[in-house]
Structure formats: structure tokens, C-alpha cells
Design an enzyme around this catalytic site. Structure first.
Site, mmCIF file in Angstrom:
data_model
loop_
_atom_site.group_PDB
_atom_site.id
_atom_site.type_symbol
_atom_site.label_atom_id
_atom_site.label_comp_id
_atom_site.label_asym_id
_atom_site.label_seq_id
_atom_site.Cartn_x
_atom_site.Cartn_y
_atom_site.Cartn_z
ATOM 1 N N CYS A 49 0.808 -1.280 0.059
ATOM 2 C CA CYS A 49 0.126 -0.066 0.016
ATOM 3 C C CYS A 49 0.780 1.369 -0.241
ATOM 4 C CB CYS A 49 -0.890 -0.040 1.137
ATOM 5 S SG CYS A 49 -2.201 -1.523 1.176
ATOM 6 N N THR A 50 2.157 1.263 0.709
ATOM 7 C CA THR A 50 2.962 2.222 0.746
ATOM 8 C C THR A 50 3.592 2.659 -0.493
ATOM 9 O OG1 THR A 50 3.442 2.080 2.969
ATOM 10 C CG2 THR A 50 4.950 3.066 1.379
#
Length: 158
Positions: A49-50
Site C-alpha cells: 500500500c505504501t
């Protein structure tokens, strides 16, 4: 739980009003007249997600130049989203959907396969919503890495 219903091009984008990482309401209807990329991700501050959020951040200027706004949506609380925004210098809104009702309405919450097992959770998805509030593109089970570059190609930006 069965598979979530999926949206297709031409479908109306489900409207929502959710709280962002600053504690402010974000109402999709307020964005009519411009195209919006709404991307659903499972959890802030995880590696995939980062990577995806940073890819959107790094492409934001050219997406804005093409008339596209970006909003990230996850079940995380606004406080966690604020930490994520600060840590990764994110410059677009992150909205909180803790009861997953909006994610479900987009078909981005339901059964998925993870490490060979069927689980229930957020289905990493991206939606391009046109200026009239209709789905232009609905992409499900996207990869965190390389997805923004593929989306840019699909939109004719590269």
C-alpha cells in the site's frame, strides 16, 4: 460471504461522504465536473500500500495536468491515515471507510484469494470516475507495484 458485485464502465459511481486524513468530509458529488481516480487499498503503512500510494504521489502532477483528482480509500481510521500521509509525504486525500460500506458498494470488499486461501477483505481496486459521476474504468485485483504506470498507459498519459 459471496463475491462483491462489480462495477463496469457506464455504471453510476456510488456517491459517498467520508472523513479524510485531516478530519474533513469528502463528498464525491462535490467533485462533479472533473475526473476522479478512486483507489481502494487494504491498509496504510504496509509495504504494498505504501508503494502504491507513493506511485500515485509521484504521478500526481501529471494526473492533475490531465484533469484527474486522486483519492485513496481504506478501512483505516483518519488518525492512521494522517500518520501515513505525513510519513510518506502524500499530497492527495485519503478517506476512511471503517464500516467498509463504500468499499462494498464499489465491489472492492469481499472474498479474495491471499496466499492460496480465500479470505474476506479489501480487494485492491482502482476506479476512474468521469466528470458526470459515471464509472469510466473499474479495475479489480490490481497489483500494488506497477499499477499506476499501467493506469497511466490505459489513460493515454504515457
Amino acid at each position: 460471504m459471496t463475491a462483491a458485485p462489480r462495477l463496469a464502465p457506464g455504471d453510476p459511481a456510488p456517491d459517498f461522504e467520508l472523513t479524510d486524513d485531516h478530519g474533513n468530509p469528502v463528498h464525491l458529488a462535490d467533485l462533479r465536473g472533473q475526473r476522479v481516480i478512486l483507489y481502494a487499498y487494504p491498509s496504510a503503512m504496509t509495504p504494498g500500500c505504501t508503494k502504491q500510494a507513493c506511485d500515485f504521489r509521484d504521478s500526481l502532477d501529471s494526473l492533475k495536468a490531465a484533469g484527474l483528482a486522486v483519492i485513496g480509500i481504506s478501512p483505516d481510521k483518519p488518525e492512521k491515515l494522517a500518520k501515513f500521509r505525513e510519513k510518506e509525504s502524500l499530497t492527495f486525500p485519503l478517506v476512511s471507510d471503517p464500516d467498509k460500506s463504500v468499499l462494498s458498494s464499489y465491489g472492492a470488499f469481499g472474498e479474495k484469494t491471499m496466499y492460496g486461501k480465500t479470505v474476506t477483505g479489501v480487494i485492491r481496486s482502482t476506479f476512474v470516475i468521469d466528470a458526470d459521476g459515471k464509472i469510466e474504468k473499474a479495475q479489480y485485483n490490481v497489483k500494488a507495484t506497477g499499477h499506476v504506470a499501467k493506469l497511466r498507459r490505459d489513460l493515454g498519459l504515457d
